[in-house]
Design an enzyme around this catalytic site. Structure first.
Site, PDB file in Angstrom:
ATOM      1  N   ASP A 243      26.952 -17.143  24.559  1.00  0.00           N
ATOM      2  CA  ASP A 243      25.551 -17.088  24.953  1.00  0.00           C
ATOM      3  C   ASP A 243      25.502 -17.065  26.480  1.00  0.00           C
ATOM      4  O   ASP A 243      25.939 -18.015  27.124  1.00  0.00           O
ATOM      5  CB  ASP A 243      24.842 -18.327  24.413  1.00  0.00           C
ATOM      6  CG  ASP A 243      23.366 -18.389  24.762  1.00  0.00           C
ATOM      7  OD1 ASP A 243      22.922 -17.624  25.647  1.00  0.00           O
ATOM      8  OD2 ASP A 243      22.650 -19.221  24.177  1.00  0.00           O
ATOM      9  N   PHE A 244      24.984 -15.986  27.056  1.00  0.00           N
ATOM     10  CA  PHE A 244      25.019 -15.881  28.518  1.00  0.00           C
ATOM     11  C   PHE A 244      24.124 -16.900  29.224  1.00  0.00           C
ATOM     12  O   PHE A 244      24.180 -17.035  30.437  1.00  0.00           O
ATOM     13  CB  PHE A 244      24.753 -14.472  29.017  1.00  0.00           C
ATOM     14  CG  PHE A 244      23.477 -13.802  28.542  1.00  0.00           C
ATOM     15  CD1 PHE A 244      22.324 -14.512  28.275  1.00  0.00           C
ATOM     16  CD2 PHE A 244      23.442 -12.422  28.405  1.00  0.00           C
ATOM     17  CE1 PHE A 244      21.156 -13.887  27.872  1.00  0.00           C
ATOM     18  CE2 PHE A 244      22.276 -11.770  28.004  1.00  0.00           C
ATOM     19  CZ  PHE A 244      21.131 -12.506  27.742  1.00  0.00           C
TER      20      PHE A 244
ATOM     21  N   ASP B 218      29.323 -10.732  23.727  1.00  0.00           N
ATOM     22  CA  ASP B 218      28.026 -10.669  23.052  1.00  0.00           C
ATOM     23  C   ASP B 218      28.038 -11.658  21.889  1.00  0.00           C
ATOM     24  O   ASP B 218      28.997 -12.417  21.729  1.00  0.00           O
ATOM     25  CB  ASP B 218      27.737  -9.244  22.562  1.00  0.00           C
ATOM     26  CG  ASP B 218      26.251  -8.896  22.607  1.00  0.00           C
ATOM     27  OD1 ASP B 218      25.447  -9.712  22.111  1.00  0.00           O
ATOM     28  OD2 ASP B 218      25.890  -7.830  23.124  1.00  0.00           O
TER      29      ASP B 218
ATOM     30  N   GLY C  52      26.992  -6.587  26.032  1.00  0.00           N
ATOM     31  CA  GLY C  52      27.260  -5.145  26.042  1.00  0.00           C
ATOM     32  C   GLY C  52      27.035  -4.432  24.737  1.00  0.00           C
ATOM     33  O   GLY C  52      27.408  -3.264  24.609  1.00  0.00           O
TER      34      GLY C  52
ATOM     35  N   HIS D 112      16.469  -6.997  33.572  1.00  0.00           N
ATOM     36  CA  HIS D 112      15.064  -6.610  33.398  1.00  0.00           C
ATOM     37  C   HIS D 112      14.438  -7.193  32.132  1.00  0.00           C
ATOM     38  O   HIS D 112      13.229  -7.093  31.931  1.00  0.00           O
ATOM     39  CB  HIS D 112      14.909  -5.092  33.469  1.00  0.00           C
ATOM     40  CG  HIS D 112      15.239  -4.347  32.213  1.00  0.00           C
ATOM     41  ND1 HIS D 112      15.012  -2.997  32.085  1.00  0.00           N
ATOM     42  CD2 HIS D 112      15.790  -4.725  31.031  1.00  0.00           C
ATOM     43  CE1 HIS D 112      15.377  -2.586  30.885  1.00  0.00           C
ATOM     44  NE2 HIS D 112      15.857  -3.620  30.230  1.00  0.00           N
TER      45      HIS D 112
END
Length: 343
Positions: A234-235, A209, A187, A252
């Site tokens: 870490d996503f 984040d 975010g 995206h």
């Protein structure tokens, strides 16, 4: 001239030929818009119309050349020539003022920065399977901005400027459940989460984040530190537990394989009954004009495999993470909300 000679000077679909030529020069408009934004012209029109001579003196430009720039932007209702050589603000041009509420000047400068338009000029590389940004700069878009130092501030400020306007449309379009924990994944500085918490007093927020990003967060503006927390990670590896997940301009950025991995990590962490809100343009089928189709080409130029998606493509992506598309929400701007839940 005889009729026979005149007949030789007729083109099939003449208007179409002229239309095609006209479309090839579209980039000149964005160039003019960038120039007047850089000059700060809008700031000097805040108190009313002015002559191009006075404007040129104020911004340090040549009058004739400034007029040529302004007459191009005025063709699309950004500035208006009210009498020969005299210009005024339009509602759109007002957002170019540096002191305007929700000023978009920084967003305009970011979107017209060379790191955006140069890759667009090399889309042939993408069509051939070579990432344009890496072709030009020798590194990925994210690597470039992580190493840009002070220059990176222009990018982050531009993104914040763009988001401030978009977030108004997004937050008012979704009814958040009372008492929910909302996690904003990657975010940034927390502008979207801040807006969600400000308008929904019962919610608790998690800003997720990387550490160097979190240390610059804006959540202190809420004036209630008990309602939010920071979580670093870490996503591609993990996600925090929550009831609502915000994913704005995340999907995206990535091709399906990596986007699916992000969703799978959220799927593992989400509370029972949780929802994911993907906030991206939703590309319509067919020939319908849509800003998302332009943004898709930006993705094609600057990212390596990232893209905007259609509803069907979102359904397929979500299914790969054992999730389903619940509904899509038209927010009134080019960014939609794609609500998803576990299967």
């Amino acid at each position: 001239m005889t009729k026979q000679m005149q007949s030789q000077l007729v083109l099939k679909n003449e208007d179409a030929a002229l239309h095609l030529l006209d479309q090839t020069m579209g980039y000149t408009y964005q160039a003019a818009l960038r120039a007047v934004a850089q000059l700060g012209v809008a700031d000097y029109l805040a108190d009313g119309p002015k002559s191009v001579v006075d404007l040129a003196q104020a911004v340090g430009a040549e009058p004739q050349k400034l007029q040529r720039l302004l007459r191009v932007t005025a063709t699309r209702d950004i500035f208006r020539e009210v009498e020969p050589g005299v210009f005024e603000l339009t509602p759109a041009a007002d957002y170019l003022r540096t002191d305007a509420d929700h000023s978009l000047r920084s967003a305009v400068l970011m979107l017209t920065d060379e790191t955006f338009w140069r890759p667009i000029g090399e889309l042939i590389e993408s069509a051939r399977g070579n990432p344009p940004f890496r072709h030009l700069y020798g590194k990925s878009f994210f690597e470039y901005w992580s190493q840009a130092g002070a220059q990176a501030e222009d990018f982050h400020v531009g993104m914040s400027s763009m988001s401030e306007v978009e977030n108004i449309f997004l937050v008012r379009s979704y009814e958040f459940p009372d008492g929910a924990t909302v996690a904003d994944i990657a975010g940034g500085f927390g502008g979207l989460l801040l807006r969600v918490l400000q308008t929904n007093p019962s919610l608790h927020g998690i800003l997720y984040d990387q550490p160097h990003v979190l240390e610059r967060n804006r959540l202190g503006e809420l004036a209630d530190n008990s309602r939010w927390e920071l979580s670093s990670g870490d996503f591609f590896k993990s996600a925090p537990k929550a009831d609502i997940y915000l994913l704005k301009y995340i999907m995206h950025d990535w091709p399906d394989e990596q986007a699916s991995l992000i969703l799978k990590n959220i799927r593992k962490a989400m509370n029972p009954g949780a929802r994911i809100l993907i906030m991206d343009p939703l590309i319509p089928e067919g020939n319908t004009p849509h800003s998302g189709k332009l943004m898709d080409l930006l993705c094609m130029g600057i990212y390596e495999g990232g893209r905007e998606r259609t509803k069907k493509e979102f359904e397929q992506l979500l299914a790969s993470a054992d999730m389903r598309l619940n509904r899509t929400i038209d927010t009134g701007c080019y960014v939609s909300i794609i609500e998803a839940c576990a299967v």
